[in-house]
Design a protein around this motif. Structure first.
Motif, PDB file in Angstrom:
ATOM      1  N   ILE A  12       0.833  -1.200   0.000  1.00 27.95           N
ATOM      2  CA  ILE A  12       0.000   0.000   0.000  1.00 27.95           C
ATOM      3  C   ILE A  12       0.868   1.251   0.000  1.00 27.95           C
ATOM      4  O   ILE A  12       2.043   1.210   0.346  1.00 27.95           O
ATOM      5  N   LYS A  13       0.257   2.376  -0.381  1.00 29.68           N
ATOM      6  CA  LYS A  13       0.932   3.672  -0.314  1.00 29.68           C
ATOM      7  C   LYS A  13       0.909   4.157   1.132  1.00 29.68           C
ATOM      8  O   LYS A  13       0.202   3.610   1.968  1.00 29.68           O
ATOM      9  N   GLY A  64      -2.486   4.646   2.574  1.00 30.82           N
ATOM     10  CA  GLY A  64      -3.365   3.488   2.645  1.00 30.82           C
ATOM     11  C   GLY A  64      -3.938   2.974   1.346  1.00 30.82           C
ATOM     12  O   GLY A  64      -4.575   1.931   1.324  1.00 30.82           O
ATOM     13  N   PRO A  79      -4.232   0.985  -2.025  1.00 36.29           N
ATOM     14  CA  PRO A  79      -3.562  -0.242  -2.461  1.00 36.29           C
ATOM     15  C   PRO A  79      -2.699  -0.007  -3.703  1.00 36.29           C
ATOM     16  O   PRO A  79      -3.039   0.808  -4.563  1.00 36.29           O
ATOM     17  N   LYS A 110      -9.869   0.728  -2.518  1.00 39.13           N
ATOM     18  CA  LYS A 110      -9.638  -0.169  -1.388  1.00 39.13           C
ATOM     19  C   LYS A 110      -9.560  -1.603  -1.875  1.00 39.13           C
ATOM     20  O   LYS A 110     -10.116  -1.947  -2.914  1.00 39.13           O
TER      21      LYS A 110
END
Length: 154
Positions: A68-69, A72, A74, A93
């Motif tokens: 993930i970044k 948050g 993906p 997400k």
């Protein structure tokens, strides 16, 4: 609370503050322990592979990991060797804990869909978010997926 104790104008000795400090440190220790408990036996034994990705976490499957970044979003599903298996950058997400039956729930434009492990959307992201206590999507169960589609009257 400790700052409030220390900011009062009366002199304090370490022995007078120790009971209060101890009381709060026990609470902080208990809270931090509770926050970092792993939800399953697999997660406790999960070994994250070395990879190009900075933020990687375990999934429900011991064969895959979620990159993930920092905020948050993906990025990719990677394998045990740290290689990208599925590009997830176009999704808002991903619920990697619900990876089941070779399908992964994804959210794009506030719509739910499912990807296979080759990155193909086998269930198009066109379904409404589930609003029950079990999260916005369900894992595959007995070869079936629960989805929600709002019917609009014209």
């Amino acid at each position: 609370m400790l700052q409030r104790l220390l900011s009062k104008k009366q002199p304090h000795t370490l022995s007078s503050l120790l009971p209060k400090i101890s009381q709060y440190s026990v609470v902080v220790t208990m809270l931090s322990s509770a926050l970092f408990l792993m939800p399953s036996a697999h997660a406790a034994s999960c070994k994250i592979p070395k990879s190009y990705y900075k933020n990687v976490s375990c999934t429900a499957s011991s064969n895959y990991f979620l990159a993930i970044k920092d905020f948050g979003a993906p990025v990719a599903l990677i394998d045990k060797k740290g290689k990208r298996v599925v590009d997830l950058s176009r999704y808002q997400k991903v619920d990697a804990d619900k990876l089941s039956g070779g399908l992964l729930p994804v959210l794009r434009n506030s719509r739910v869909g499912y990807l296979n492990m080759q990155g193909r959307e086998v269930v198009p992201a066109m379904y409404d978010i589930l609003t029950e206590s079990q999260g916005w999507a369900r894992p595959v169960s007995d070869g079936r997926i629960v989805v929600k589609k709002r019917v609009t009257m014209v």
